[in-house]
Structure formats: structure tokens, C-alpha cells
Design a protein around this motif. Structure first.
Motif, PDB file in Angstrom:
ATOM      1  N   ALA A   1       0.670  -1.191   0.196  1.00 13.74           N
ATOM      2  CA  ALA A   1      -0.047   0.316   0.015  1.00 13.74           C
ATOM      3  C   ALA A   1       0.799   1.533   0.045  1.00 13.74           C
ATOM      4  N   GLY A   2       0.513   1.984  -0.647  1.00 16.92           N
ATOM      5  CA  GLY A   2       1.185   3.979  -0.720  1.00 16.92           C
ATOM      6  C   GLY A   2       2.867   3.460  -1.422  1.00 16.92           C
ATOM      7  N   SER A   3       2.742   3.314  -2.342  1.00 15.88           N
ATOM      8  CA  SER A   3       3.800   2.430  -2.771  1.00 15.88           C
ATOM      9  C   SER A   3       4.410   2.881  -3.993  1.00 15.88           C
ATOM     10  N   ARG A  46      -6.036   2.316  -5.889  1.00 19.24           N
ATOM     11  CA  ARG A  46      -6.134   3.808  -4.652  1.00 19.24           C
ATOM     12  C   ARG A  46      -5.359   3.093  -3.575  1.00 19.24           C
ATOM     13  N   ARG A  47      -5.126   1.360  -4.117  1.00 14.60           N
ATOM     14  CA  ARG A  47      -4.063   0.919  -2.611  1.00 14.60           C
ATOM     15  C   ARG A  47      -3.046   1.703  -2.708  1.00 14.60           C
ATOM     16  N   VAL A  48      -2.627   1.495  -3.807  1.00 10.66           N
ATOM     17  CA  VAL A  48      -0.959   1.294  -3.984  1.00 10.66           C
ATOM     18  C   VAL A  48      -0.644   3.144  -4.144  1.00 10.66           C
ATOM     19  N   ARG A  87       0.351   6.572  -3.435  1.00  9.18           N
ATOM     20  CA  ARG A  87       0.224   7.985  -2.026  1.00  9.18           C
ATOM     21  C   ARG A  87      -0.547   8.870  -2.712  1.00  9.18           C
ATOM     22  N   VAL A 132      -9.991  -0.007  -7.364  1.00 10.97           N
ATOM     23  CA  VAL A 132      -9.600  -0.349  -5.640  1.00 10.97           C
ATOM     24  C   VAL A 132      -8.320  -0.385  -5.911  1.00 10.97           C
ATOM     25  N   GLY A 133      -7.573  -0.997  -6.357  1.00 14.36           N
ATOM     26  CA  GLY A 133      -6.012  -1.830  -6.043  1.00 14.36           C
ATOM     27  C   GLY A 133      -5.285  -0.269  -6.265  1.00 14.36           C
TER      28      GLY A 133
END
Length: 273
Positions: A102-104, A127-129, A131, A124-125
Motif C-alpha cells: 500500500a502507498g508504494s 487507490r491502495r498502491v 501515495r 480499488v487496487g
């Protein structure tokens, strides 16, 4: 109604790598004006295929990871990267289940592939990864079937051989290389500051190159059995010879981009002129 044949781009890897012209260099300059593809950015390229968009961003000094489900395309991408003296990390995975923390990443891109995904899950995916302030970029580079042109004639031949295959522009209600639905996806996915732009960029193809490009497409090499691909290619060659003898052919294309940002402080800063 007969179901369309399954699509497998692994079967097209050789033609895909050799004949499928990628996004024009002008796209990267325009993306940079929107703060995308800047030196040092960490970018995830969805549905990377043979890595065209990933490679273009890596050339600009970005750290790029490409994700795809087709191992033959990823192998071809690695070979093209080596020839271009660029480094891209490739991961075989589904876009709907990204194996990244997440946030990478600063930017997620999807070039010529957004219509293939379970789009709500892909949003969704992404947004998860991403920043805070990161960007999701959806880009297409479509040929344009115009009355009487070689693209229209080629598409008619594809439909003759593969009448059940569904063209993305039919599925999403456009016929001009523009996808308003992508902007709506970004809105519904919670992305902000949504922008779109488009411009035309013709591509020169030799007869051989255009035949290879079409063999690499969804409706031909990715879904027809090999004997039907060979029959199609022979008829396509005759069509070009008889109706469009000019060589090379100027094939009209249009670039379309939809871009949205994650909430939060911007992780990418637009470049100044």
C-alpha cells in the motif's frame, strides 16, 4: 447468440512485439506537463503487455514496474528492454490483485488496456498502491475507421472472420478514439482533479507491418485458431494489394488520456514550461 472466442494475447507475442506501434513520443512530453513521468517517480504500469508505456517512462528516468497476466508478452517486454538499454521490473499478476505494498507508487498507468479489467476492482487496487496525491493515468492510442479508409476495410474483414468478437469502442459507445466512460470511472473511483485530453497522430505502416499489427489484435491472432489467422492474413494481403496499393500506408490514430489524482498532498508536481 454464439459466444465470442476466448482472448489470449500470449498467442500474439511475436507479432505484438514486432509490429504493434506504441504510444508516440509526444505523449510523454504532454504527461510531464501534468506531472507524470518525471525523473525519479515510482510508476506501476497495469496490463503492460510488451512494456511499451513502461519502457517509455523508464527512458525518462522513472522506476517502473509492469504487471500483466501474459508470460509470453512479459518475456518479449524484457527482450525489448534489453535492446533499448532500459530496466523495467515485471510481475506476472492480475491487475485486480496487485502484489504491491500500500502507498508504494507515485503513478499508476494503464495503456491500451483499461477495458480488459474488472474496472471497479482495478480502481480499488490503484487507490491502495498509490501515495497521497498520486495519479492514475488511463491512455489509449486507437486507429480510426473512417469512411472508405484502410482501417474501415480491415475492420470489416475482421468482422467477417470473427463476427462475435466485440470491439472496445462498441462496448463503450464510442467510435472516435475517445472514452468519456474513463473519466466517469475516475470520478466513481474517488479520484479528484480529473482531466482528459486527446490529439491525433498518424502512423506509417508498410503493408507487412499493418498485416502484422492486425494479426496481433484481439479479433485475429488473440482469438482465432492458427489456420483461420493464416486465411485471414492471406485475404488481408489481397485487400491491401488491390484496394490500398500505396506503401507505406498512413493510418490515422488518436491519443486519448484520462487522468485523476488521489486525495491528499500532491506527490507529483507539474513541470513548468
Amino acid at each position: 447468440m454464439k459466444a465470442p472466442p476466448p482472448v489470449d494475447f500470449d498467442r500474439t507475442a511475436q507479432d505484438y512485439a514486432r509490429h504493434r506501434v506504441g504510444f508516440p513520443p509526444s505523449l510523454y512530453a504532454r504527461l510531464a506537463d501534468h506531472g507524470v513521468g518525471l525523473l525519479g517517480q515510482e510508476i506501476l504500469d497495469l496490463g503492460t503487455g510488451t512494456g511499451d508505456l513502461a519502457r517509455g517512462l523508464a527512458r525518462r528516468g522513472c522506476s517502473v514496474t509492469g504487471v500483466d497476466i501474459a508470460p509470453a508478452l512479459l518475456a518479449a517486454a524484457a527482450q525489448l528492454d534489453e535492446a533499448a538499454a532500459v530496466a523495467v521490473r515485471y510481475v506476472e499478476a492480475r491487475v485486480e490483485a496487485l502484489p504491491l505494498p500500500a502507498g508504494s507508487v507515485d503513478v499508476v498507468t494503464a495503456g491500451q488496456c483499461w477495458h480488459w479489467f474488472d474496472r471497479p476492482a482495478a480502481l480499488v487496487g490503484a487507490r491502495r498502491v498509490l501515495r497521497p496525491g498520486g495519479a492514475l493515468v488511463l491512455a489509449t492510442f486507437d486507429w480510426l475507421p473512417l469512411p472508405g479508409n484502410v482501417v474501415e476495410a480491415t475492420e470489416a474483414l475482421i468482422e467477417h472472420f470473427n463476427p462475435t468478437q466485440q470491439k472496445p469502442h462498441v462496448r463503450f459507445g464510442h467510435a472516435a478514439g475517445i472514452y468519456p466512460r474513463w473519466a466517469q470511472d475516475l470520478d466513481e473511483g474517488g479520484f479528484l482533479q480529473v482531466e482528459t485530453f486527446s490529439y491525433d497522430h498518424p502512423v506509417l505502416y508498410t503493408h507487412e507491418g499493418w498485416r502484422g499489427r492486425i494479426r496481433a489484435s484481439q479479433g485475429v491472432g488473440a482469438s482465432l485458431p492458427p489456420d483461420e489467422v493464416a486465411r485471414f492474413d492471406a485475404e488481408h494481403a489481397a485487400l491491401l494489394r488491390d484496394r490500398f496499393p500505396g506503401d507505406p500506408l498512413s493510418i490515422p490514430h488518436r491519443v486519448f488520456v484520462a487522468l485523476g489524482r488521489m486525495p491528499g498532498p500532491s506527490a507529483v508536481v507539474a513541470s513548468t514550461p
